[in-house]
Write an enzyme that holds these catalytic residues in place. Structure first.
Site, PDB file in Angstrom:
ATOM      1  N   LEU A   1       4.036   0.678  -3.062  1.00 31.01           N
ATOM      2  CA  LEU A   1       3.741  -0.424  -2.147  1.00 31.01           C
ATOM      3  C   LEU A   1       2.907   0.077  -0.977  1.00 31.01           C
ATOM      4  O   LEU A   1       1.959  -0.583  -0.543  1.00 31.01           O
ATOM      5  CB  LEU A   1       5.041  -1.067  -1.673  1.00 31.01           C
ATOM      6  CG  LEU A   1       4.977  -2.342  -0.809  1.00 31.01           C
ATOM      7  CD1 LEU A   1       4.700  -2.060   0.645  1.00 31.01           C
ATOM      8  CD2 LEU A   1       3.925  -3.327  -1.361  1.00 31.01           C
TER       9      LEU A   1
ATOM     10  N   ASP B   1       1.082   8.825   0.023  1.00 28.02           N
ATOM     11  CA  ASP B   1       0.771   7.467  -0.431  1.00 28.02           C
ATOM     12  C   ASP B   1      -0.524   6.964   0.201  1.00 28.02           C
ATOM     13  O   ASP B   1      -1.349   6.325  -0.457  1.00 28.02           O
ATOM     14  CB  ASP B   1       1.904   6.507  -0.073  1.00 28.02           C
ATOM     15  CG  ASP B   1       3.268   7.016  -0.507  1.00 28.02           C
ATOM     16  OD1 ASP B   1       3.326   7.772  -1.491  1.00 28.02           O
ATOM     17  OD2 ASP B   1       4.259   6.648   0.143  1.00 28.02           O
TER      18      ASP B   1
ATOM     19  N   ALA C   1       2.502   9.993   3.899  1.00 29.75           N
ATOM     20  CA  ALA C   1       1.260  10.771   3.989  1.00 29.75           C
ATOM     21  C   ALA C   1       0.550  10.812   2.637  1.00 29.75           C
ATOM     22  O   ALA C   1      -0.649  10.539   2.534  1.00 29.75           O
ATOM     23  CB  ALA C   1       1.559  12.179   4.480  1.00 29.75           C
TER      24      ALA C   1
END
Length: 323
Positions: A34, A264, A262
């Site tokens: 997400l 993601d 970080a």
């Protein structure tokens, strides 16, 4: 630049509680995929990446979906399972600032999406030459039948020219054994085209503390990945493609506050640059730049105004060293 490719992201988002047990706690939502979908949507607002996950019909599920839609994420492929709910996790911070996590996700809606007929339909409806992004967590949370179904679907999609991008995100607690994890990661990597892996994850997964980034890249190339990125934390990232390789090295950040998301956010910015046909060195530069912004703020999701400063930082914040 107009992007002519559809991007679908498969994974899980959970309800987050932050604070001390039995005291007032902040409620948020969080999940690796997400986070990537949200930052990708911010960097390319016209893209509207599709998020494929499972939710219930409860108020938490509805409010989460509303928040994602406000961020420009396409929620039409969310699979609603009325008798299930999102997973839940709590972050507990001790007096020294160290975080510990507690999870309640064994019966979360996202565990069951891959064996749902709607999942197959959503994937089948993707245009040819779309991009699918997922992580090791996306695979790990599924039931055994779900893991098998996911890889079968991905194998079929590859025949239609789908590009598969995989982030390692190995989490030992999600697997019954390291041997089981190794088997499934091997199967997933053999289908992926671009591997966005974390050096520490690879060392843990394959139980080789001295595993170099070049060795990681060569193994993943042999499994069929044409591009390999090894994320190295404060040391930046190593990239490898077609016999060439190099490092994207960030300038040190003195005020690191929270490293949540970080990796993601790196992935989101990398994909944003890749969709705009940038070379891997530039893609890594984008990734390092956004990750550097994120770790200077609390939580996984930084304010919009900070994200808006991203493009101003790219040119003068980083050096790329070829090898």
């Amino acid at each position: 630049m107009k992007i002519n490719r559809t991007v679908a992201i498969i994974g899980e988002c959970m309800i987050e509680l932050s604070g001390q047990p039995f005291q007032p706690q902040q409620q948020r939502f969080g999940g690796d995929t997400l986070n990537t979908a949200l930052y990708l949507s911010r960097l390319i607002p016209a893209l509207h990446p599709a998020y494929i996950t499972g939710l219930g019909t409860d108020s938490y599920s509805n409010l989460m979906q509303q928040a994602w839609q406000k961020e420009g994420i396409n929620c039409q492929a969310i699979i609603t399972i009325p008798e299930k709910r999102p997973g839940l996790y709590a972050i507990e911070i001790d007096a020294q600032g160290e975080r510990s996590f507690h999870y309640w996700r064994n019966d979360a809606a996202a565990r069951y999406i891959a064996t749902d007929k709607r999942f197959s339909t959503h994937l089948s409806n993707l245009p040819d030459h779309s991009v699918i992004y997922l992580s090791g967590i996306s695979l790990a949370i599924l039931t055994q039948a779900g893991k098998e179904a996911l890889l079968t679907h991905l194998s079929e999609l590859k025949k239609r020219g789908i590009t598969l991008i995989v982030d390692s995100n190995y989490r030992a607690r999600l697997w019954d054994s390291i041997e089981e994890a190794q088997v499934w990661f091997e199967k997933l990597y053999q289908l992926s085209d671009i591997a966005l892996v974390t050096g520490d994850d690879e060392q843990l997964l394959w139980q080789q503390e001295s595993l170099s980034e070049n060795a990681i890249a060569q193994r993943l190339h042999q499994q069929g990945n044409h591009s390999v990125i090894v994320k190295l934390g404060s040391r930046g990232a190593f990239w490898s493609k077609d016999g060439s390789s190099g490092y994207s090295i960030p300038k040190p950040i003195s005020n690191v506050i929270d490293t949540t998301a970080a990796g993601d956010s790196f992935n989101a910015a990398f994909i944003a640059a890749w969709l705009q046909k940038q070379n891997l060195s530039t893609c890594c530069l984008w990734g390092n730049t956004l990750a550097g912004l994120v770790i200077q703020h609390h939580g996984a999701i930084i304010p919009h105004a900070v994200t808006d400063s991203f493009h101003l930082l790219i040119k003068d914040n980083y050096d790329t060293v070829n090898c």
